[in-house]
Design a protein around this motif. Structure first.
Motif, PDB file in Angstrom:
ATOM      1  N   ALA A  61       0.772  -1.189  -0.152  1.00 13.96           N
ATOM      2  CA  ALA A  61      -0.048  -0.073  -0.220  1.00 13.96           C
ATOM      3  C   ALA A  61       1.055   1.521  -0.587  1.00 13.96           C
ATOM      4  O   ALA A  61       0.376   2.129  -0.147  1.00 13.96           O
ATOM      5  N   GLY A  62       1.874   0.791   0.598  1.00 16.58           N
ATOM      6  CA  GLY A  62       2.803   2.598   0.445  1.00 16.58           C
ATOM      7  C   GLY A  62       3.943   2.396  -0.439  1.00 16.58           C
ATOM      8  O   GLY A  62       3.734   3.010  -1.592  1.00 16.58           O
ATOM      9  N   ALA A  63       4.682   1.518  -1.467  1.00 13.71           N
ATOM     10  CA  ALA A  63       6.257   1.565  -2.168  1.00 13.71           C
ATOM     11  C   ALA A  63       5.108   1.567  -3.505  1.00 13.71           C
ATOM     12  O   ALA A  63       5.578   1.892  -4.334  1.00 13.71           O
ATOM     13  N   ILE A  64       5.234  -0.102  -3.103  1.00 15.64           N
ATOM     14  CA  ILE A  64       4.737  -0.480  -5.050  1.00 15.64           C
ATOM     15  C   ILE A  64       2.799   0.594  -5.276  1.00 15.64           C
ATOM     16  O   ILE A  64       3.359   0.935  -6.331  1.00 15.64           O
ATOM     17  N   LEU A  65       2.264   1.031  -4.798  1.00 13.04           N
ATOM     18  CA  LEU A  65       1.313   1.529  -4.827  1.00 13.04           C
ATOM     19  C   LEU A  65       1.704   2.784  -5.724  1.00 13.04           C
ATOM     20  O   LEU A  65       1.551   3.213  -6.439  1.00 13.04           O
ATOM     21  N   VAL A  66       2.454   3.508  -4.894  1.00 18.03           N
ATOM     22  CA  VAL A  66       3.230   5.568  -5.167  1.00 18.03           C
ATOM     23  C   VAL A  66       3.940   4.767  -6.553  1.00 18.03           C
ATOM     24  O   VAL A  66       4.377   5.944  -7.253  1.00 18.03           O
ATOM     25  N   LEU A  67       4.365   3.840  -6.852  1.00 18.43           N
ATOM     26  CA  LEU A  67       5.295   3.388  -7.692  1.00 18.43           C
ATOM     27  C   LEU A  67       4.354   2.861  -9.013  1.00 18.43           C
ATOM     28  O   LEU A  67       4.619   3.971 -10.017  1.00 18.43           O
TER      29      LEU A  67
END
Length: 169
Positions: A61-67
């Motif tokens: 929810a943090g890193a991958i979705l921001v990417l």
């Protein structure tokens, strides 16, 4: 109460997964993916898998979705105007639904760490270590090492393909 939260989060997970596929706009699809990841994190918490809950929130929810959002907005220059919505009822419904999901997440978090709850007892002979960091590490680096590495490779190829296809236009 825990059964109701479990059922509700399961329905939200399935509904948001359908929303990811059916949304016509990539930004809205990514927001549905965020809802899906949050509901899955809540399910992990209800299963007393605190490490998987934290990993789901921080990594996916943090890193991958921001990417994903970065790549979508990189390929869609009109993406900055996508959130301008003049419909008040839709905005009010979205805010109230978000507050409801936040309250459900807080309730599940409190229920999972309540000391009066019974300790998770595993039926496969692992003495309740399901979801612990040790059990997760052993499974990840023994049984699931190849699928884990293949998944990261598929995600990398998909990201490179999306950038290449987006630059052609």
């Amino acid at each position: 109460m825990e059964q109701v939260i479990l059922l509700l989060m399961g329905v939200i997970a399935v509904g948001s997964a359908l929303g990811v596929v059916l949304m016509p706009n990539a930004i809205y699809s990514a927001m549905m993916l965020l809802l899906n990841l949050l509901s899955l994190a809540t399910l992990f918490l209800l299963l007393h898998a605190q490490f998987m809950f934290a990993a789901q929130l921080i990594i996916y929810a943090g890193a991958i979705l921001v990417l994903f959002l970065f790549v979508v907005t990189l390929l869609n220059p009109e993406g900055e105007y996508i959130f301008r919505d003049k419909r008040r009822m839709q905005r009010a419904a979205t805010i109230s639904f978000g507050l409801f999901l936040g309250a459900m997440l807080v309730g599940a978090f409190l229920a999972a760490f309540n000391k009066t709850q019974p300790v998770f007892v595993s039926t496969d002979g692992t003495n309740g270590s399901f979801g612990s960091v040790e059990a997760f590490g052993i499974d990840l680096f023994t049984r699931f090492l190849l699928p884990f590495e293949l998944t990261s490779l598929v995600l990398l190829v998909a990201l490179i393909g999306a950038v290449v296809l987006g630059k052609r236009k």
